[in-house]
Design a protein around this motif. Structure first.
Motif, PDB file in Angstrom:
ATOM      1  N   ASP A   4      38.984  30.109  19.914  1.00 21.51           N
ATOM      2  CA  ASP A   4      38.608  31.147  20.868  1.00 21.51           C
ATOM      3  C   ASP A   4      37.862  30.492  22.019  1.00 21.51           C
ATOM      4  O   ASP A   4      37.615  29.281  22.020  1.00 21.51           O
ATOM      5  CB  ASP A   4      37.737  32.203  20.186  1.00 21.51           C
ATOM      6  N   GLN A   5      37.509  31.315  23.006  1.00 15.80           N
ATOM      7  CA  GLN A   5      36.733  30.851  24.149  1.00 15.80           C
ATOM      8  C   GLN A   5      35.560  31.798  24.355  1.00 15.80           C
ATOM      9  O   GLN A   5      35.671  33.003  24.099  1.00 15.80           O
ATOM     10  CB  GLN A   5      37.592  30.813  25.405  1.00 15.80           C
ATOM     11  N   LEU A  13      21.179  33.776  37.377  1.00 11.29           N
ATOM     12  CA  LEU A  13      21.164  32.310  37.452  1.00 11.29           C
ATOM     13  C   LEU A  13      22.439  31.810  38.122  1.00 11.29           C
ATOM     14  O   LEU A  13      23.512  32.368  37.929  1.00 11.29           O
ATOM     15  CB  LEU A  13      21.053  31.705  36.054  1.00 11.29           C
ATOM     16  N   ALA A  14      22.310  30.750  38.898  1.00 12.09           N
ATOM     17  CA  ALA A  14      23.463  30.174  39.605  1.00 12.09           C
ATOM     18  C   ALA A  14      24.390  29.460  38.627  1.00 12.09           C
ATOM     19  O   ALA A  14      23.946  28.944  37.588  1.00 12.09           O
ATOM     20  CB  ALA A  14      22.979  29.186  40.661  1.00 12.09           C
ATOM     21  N   ASN A  15      25.692  29.442  38.961  1.00 12.10           N
ATOM     22  CA  ASN A  15      26.648  28.678  38.163  1.00 12.10           C
ATOM     23  C   ASN A  15      26.201  27.229  38.078  1.00 12.10           C
ATOM     24  O   ASN A  15      25.706  26.657  39.055  1.00 12.10           O
ATOM     25  CB  ASN A  15      28.046  28.753  38.770  1.00 12.10           C
ATOM     26  N   GLY A  16      26.362  26.636  36.908  1.00 11.08           N
ATOM     27  CA  GLY A  16      25.955  25.249  36.693  1.00 11.08           C
ATOM     28  C   GLY A  16      24.541  25.118  36.154  1.00 11.08           C
ATOM     29  O   GLY A  16      24.142  24.028  35.743  1.00 11.08           O
ATOM     30  N   GLY A  41      32.547  21.994  25.713  1.00 13.40           N
ATOM     31  CA  GLY A  41      32.333  22.518  27.056  1.00 13.40           C
ATOM     32  C   GLY A  41      32.104  21.382  28.030  1.00 13.40           C
ATOM     33  O   GLY A  41      32.232  20.208  27.677  1.00 13.40           O
ATOM     34  N   ARG A  42      31.738  21.749  29.264  1.00 15.69           N
ATOM     35  CA  ARG A  42      31.488  20.731  30.283  1.00 15.69           C
ATOM     36  C   ARG A  42      30.106  20.113  30.083  1.00 15.69           C
ATOM     37  O   ARG A  42      29.190  20.761  29.608  1.00 15.69           O
ATOM     38  CB  ARG A  42      31.524  21.362  31.673  1.00 15.69           C
ATOM     39  N   GLY A  78      28.515  29.955  33.841  1.00 14.78           N
ATOM     40  CA  GLY A  78      29.825  29.926  34.465  1.00 14.78           C
ATOM     41  C   GLY A  78      30.850  29.130  33.679  1.00 14.78           C
ATOM     42  O   GLY A  78      32.038  29.168  33.989  1.00 14.78           O
ATOM     43  N   ASP A  79      30.413  28.418  32.655  1.00 15.35           N
ATOM     44  CA  ASP A  79      31.318  27.593  31.863  1.00 15.35           C
ATOM     45  C   ASP A  79      32.054  28.443  30.825  1.00 15.35           C
ATOM     46  O   ASP A  79      31.544  29.457  30.354  1.00 15.35           O
ATOM     47  CB  ASP A  79      30.522  26.494  31.154  1.00 15.35           C
TER      48      ASP A  79
END
Length: 167
Positions: A4-5, A13-16, A41-42, A78-79
């Motif tokens: 799954d994701q 909060l900002a992406n990243g 994930g990243r 955002g991930d």
């Protein structure tokens, strides 16, 4: 095995932005088996998804219980995290120590197949982070259902009535 994701979102909060997430693979039951959880994930400085969290457990006998898998890891707002989790049950039969009478009486080995697993995720800062399962599954652990306040006076009244009836 389930794939799954999980999307990490925030309205403030900002992406990243790095956030700390909690994982819990809640396992119940008894018997031989194996369970595991891998989250990818990243990560800054790496190309493509990398392991953010991973653990597994093995129960080697019919009397063992699998341990819950729990821990924390860091992800980015955002991930989209890649989840892989599994629960595998197995059994084996051993007749070691059986006598001829045991075999004649139809003695059989026992195994419990009552294992189940529930996967939950939460953020250490739930006010700023929401998690969305992209398959539609909600990975947020439900809050316990509170006992209604009116139940306590009702139960104490029932006890008094039962005591009065005996007297």
């Amino acid at each position: 095995m389930v794939l799954d994701q999980l999307k990490v979102n925030s309205s403030t909060l900002a992406n990243g932005t790095l956030v700390t997430l909690n994982a819990l693979l809640d396992i119940t039951g008894q018997g031989r088996g194996r369970a595991g959880l891998i989250v990818r994930g990243r990560k800054a400085g790496f190309f493509g998804p990398v392991g953010l969290f991973g653990d597994d457990d093995i129960a080697n006998s019919n009397l063992d219980s699998l341990q819950d898998i729990a821990g924390q890891f860091t992800a980015q707002v955002g991930d989209t995290l890649q989840l892989e989790y599994f629960l595998q049950s197995s059994t084996g039969v051993s007749d070691a120590g059986w006598t001829a009478a045991d075999s004649l009486n139809g003695r059989a080995a026992n195994s419990s197949y009552g294992n189940s697993a529930y996967l939950y995720f939460s953020a250490t800062d739930p006010a700023n982070v929401t998690l969305q399962g992209l398959s539609g599954y909600d990975y947020v652990q439900p809050n316990p259902v509170p006992l209604p306040a009116a139940l306590w006076p009702l139960l104490s009244g029932v006890v008094l009535l039962a005591h009065r009836r005996r007297a």
